[in-house]
Design an enzyme around this catalytic site. Structure first.
Site, mmCIF file in Angstrom:
data_model
loop_
_atom_site.group_PDB
_atom_site.id
_atom_site.type_symbol
_atom_site.label_atom_id
_atom_site.label_comp_id
_atom_site.label_asym_id
_atom_site.label_seq_id
_atom_site.Cartn_x
_atom_site.Cartn_y
_atom_site.Cartn_z
ATOM 1 N N ALA A 1 3.415 45.491 -19.719
ATOM 2 C CA ALA A 1 3.008 44.095 -19.808
ATOM 3 C C ALA A 1 3.618 43.337 -18.631
ATOM 4 O O ALA A 1 4.564 43.812 -17.986
ATOM 5 C CB ALA A 1 3.458 43.489 -21.129
ATOM 6 N N GLU B 1 1.059 51.737 -25.092
ATOM 7 C CA GLU B 1 0.477 51.194 -26.321
ATOM 8 C C GLU B 1 -1.045 51.114 -26.219
ATOM 9 O O GLU B 1 -1.759 51.413 -27.180
ATOM 10 C CB GLU B 1 1.084 49.818 -26.605
ATOM 11 C CG GLU B 1 2.545 49.916 -27.027
ATOM 12 C CD GLU B 1 3.257 48.581 -27.039
ATOM 13 O OE1 GLU B 1 3.838 48.230 -28.076
ATOM 14 O OE2 GLU B 1 3.229 47.872 -25.998
ATOM 15 N N GLU C 1 10.900 49.298 -23.388
ATOM 16 C CA GLU C 1 11.182 47.895 -23.692
ATOM 17 C C GLU C 1 12.653 47.616 -23.970
ATOM 18 O O GLU C 1 13.151 46.526 -23.675
ATOM 19 C CB GLU C 1 10.323 47.428 -24.884
ATOM 20 C CG GLU C 1 8.845 47.241 -24.573
ATOM 21 C CD GLU C 1 8.023 48.496 -24.763
ATOM 22 O OE1 GLU C 1 6.786 48.396 -24.771
ATOM 23 O OE2 GLU C 1 8.622 49.600 -24.901
#
Length: 261
Positions: free
Chosen positions: A67, A115, A135
């Site tokens: 992300a 993901e 993460e």
């Protein structure tokens, strides 16, 4: 549709190709890309001629490297909740598409990229593919379904190891632990994906959709109720022209000409 961060093409009848198209940012997922992914999923979901969706990344370095941290870094708790919820909706929309969705992972698939790949029905990986949920290096857990889909794919113990150590997994290990279905040389990954898509596109479209639906909905049921679900799907197929054509073609020893109805 005119997209800015993705490409949606139809290379062959019934086969759609979705490309994450921010190569300068290693295809990192930002809000704009998530919005366009949602739009593309909605388009495919309502396209009766769709048979298979392939998902890949632009460039030769990354499927999706994660992300967009620059976008996320100053989020408040509520902004973070909204961003996670948006990502979750997109991943679920891809997962819930009635047609098979195949990820062609052509490089790094980290964080949100891993993901995204896991929200597809299965993964074909290039030899240079690298997977991971890093993460915790940023002081956060995954937010787009990583803790849940990874556990279902590789088992609780392996998933927790990867989630808490942020260890990256290369293609061959990903194959061994069940994260990916096949590994191919990078130069032929797209062609192998298209070969698989062509095979699926030649099968009974209604039967393929019913099989996917039964497998997805049944995985969270006990075996008895899951088999009831399968019986319902099996019976429903006998109300279709595809079933009649498929069985007639078998008895007549000729290829079936399915119409998807």
């Amino acid at each position: 549709m005119n997209f800015q961060t993705i490409l949606l093409e139809q290379p062959e009848a019934g086969i759609y190709l979705l490309t994450l198209n921010r190569p300068q940012a290693l295809n990192a997922l930002n809000s704009a890309m998530l919005d366009e992914l949602a739009q593309a999923a909605a388009l495919i979901a309502t396209e009766p001629a769709a048979r298979v969706l392939l998902v890949t990344g632009a460039g030769d370095k990354a499927f999706v490297a994660g992300a967009d941290i620059g976008e996320m870094r100053d989020y408040s708790t509520e902004e973070a909740r909204a961003f996670s919820a948006k990502g979750m909706r997109v991943m679920h929309a891809l997962e819930a598409l009635p047609v098979p969705v195949i990820a062609l992972v052509n490089g790094y698939a980290l964080g949100g990229g891993c993901e995204l790949a896991m929200s597809c029905d299965w993964i074909l990986a290039a030899e240079n593919a690298v997977f991971g949920q890093p993460e915790v290096n940023l002081g956060i857990p995954p937010g787009f379904g990583g803790t849940q889909r990874l556990t279902r794919l590789v088992g609780r113990a392996m998933a927790l190891e990867l989630l808490t150590t942020a260890r990256q997994v290369k293609a061959e290990e990903a194959l061994r632990i069940g994260l990916v279905n096949h590994v191919h040389a990078a130069a032929v990954l797209m062609e192998r994906g298209l070969d698989m898509a062509r095979t699926i596109a030649g099968k009974g479209p209604v039967a393929v959709r019913l099989a996917k639906q039964a497998a997805q909905r049944g995985q969270d049921l006990d075996i008895a109720n899951a088999c009831v679900l399968e019986t319902a799907a099996f019976a429903l197929a006998f109300a279709t022209a595809d079933q009649e054509e498929g069985m007639r073609a078998f008895c007549e020893k000729r290829p079936a000409k399915f119409q998807g109805k």
